[in-house]
Design an enzyme around this catalytic site. Sequence first.
Site: not given
Length: 440
Positions: A326-327
């Site tokens: 994520e990210c």
Amino acid sequence: MPKGLLISAPASGTGKTTVTLGLLAALRAQGVAVQPFKSGPDYIDPAFHSAASGRASFNLDSWAMPQSLLFDLRAQAEGAELILAEGSMGLFDGVSQPGETGSGASADIATLMGWPVVLVIDVSGQAQSAAAVALGFAKLRPDLPFAGVVLNRVASPRHEALVRAGMEAAGITVFGALPRNPDITLPERHLGLVQAEENPELAAMLDRAAQFISTHLDIAALVAASASAPAPSLPQPQTPPPGQRIALARDTAFSFVYPHLIAGWRAGGATILPFSPLADEGPDDSAHCCWLPGGYPELHAGKLASAAVFRRKIRAFAQTRPVHGECGGYMAMGAALVDKDGTRHEMAGLLGLVTSYEKRKMHLGYRHATLAHPIPGHAPGTKLRGHEFHYSTILEQPDAPLAETRDATGATVPETGSLRRNPQGGMATGTYFHLIGHAT
């Protein structure tokens, strides 16, 4: 269930975090067990709450979470004597189109939970006029429980007296007045406060904040103003774990994972196996999947590029098992990351993604994603809710898109995430948005 309060403000930057941390630390010093919460999608403030209170802080988000999950998280306060929640941005600030339970505004959480609002008002540059601000916030939503105000950045006793006179005339309770105090300012960086675990002066700062709040606020009156609404009868929320044994990257470069997700995974019978890419560690070979949270890989790009053991082990892991990022974790799974100085650093290479901080651009907002392909714990077609907050830009994204992604208004967002399958059955997936939960 203990009673609670929600600390909010007319806008960001008015001092609600200082008030929240000072109250948590002061009450803890008095021997009061306080359960903290944070309204909205924020990874950094809850860690400060936990340091101040000694209890894990959880996020409550009315746009992304159904009522069943919100009340299930409130149950984390069992055993506490008081709940103290911190709002985000301004009290009524949210998106234009409601989500699962509301717009994401802190006012939604206060109303749903029955926690009276304590409004922190920056009164610098005004006197009796501050009462008009307070009165507007107290009356805008008739269903909102409103306790009163804390006056912040008061210039002098005369200034305080004038502001208090205006509040008294408007019928607004004042719980105290805070002068300016640079001794309890927290350092910041581009995504917000410097993380609690990175601040060696945190304990001393919390002590100063507790003393500051104890001196200037009527804590007994604040506690007396607390209240709570009963929990409705709702089905238990389900948080499917991405695997029964989860290798979770966890260090100062990868720390942005919501506590409610970890708690939900554990409640589902999963075992969490933390490892540190910055310490050149790879995922535990006994794990069924690997999860790389967001964080600050851009601040540690050189160290990650030299972490040969981490890269070798995670590449081997991804050949046969799923890895999701994520990210910041997504960026670290890519081919390369270009730092703010334009230097290109080799990343894990599980995906072809190349990202850059050389030209920064803010990407911020709620996200609603429909998966075109699976990620650990979620099948194709699953609708997920989350948020995106970063300053990096994509230079290359050659892999298959992972999801159709829209913002809170329903507009299509170009950051679709990426997918790469490996011949031996493994799979690498990543998204820029941080998962909060799946849509009901």
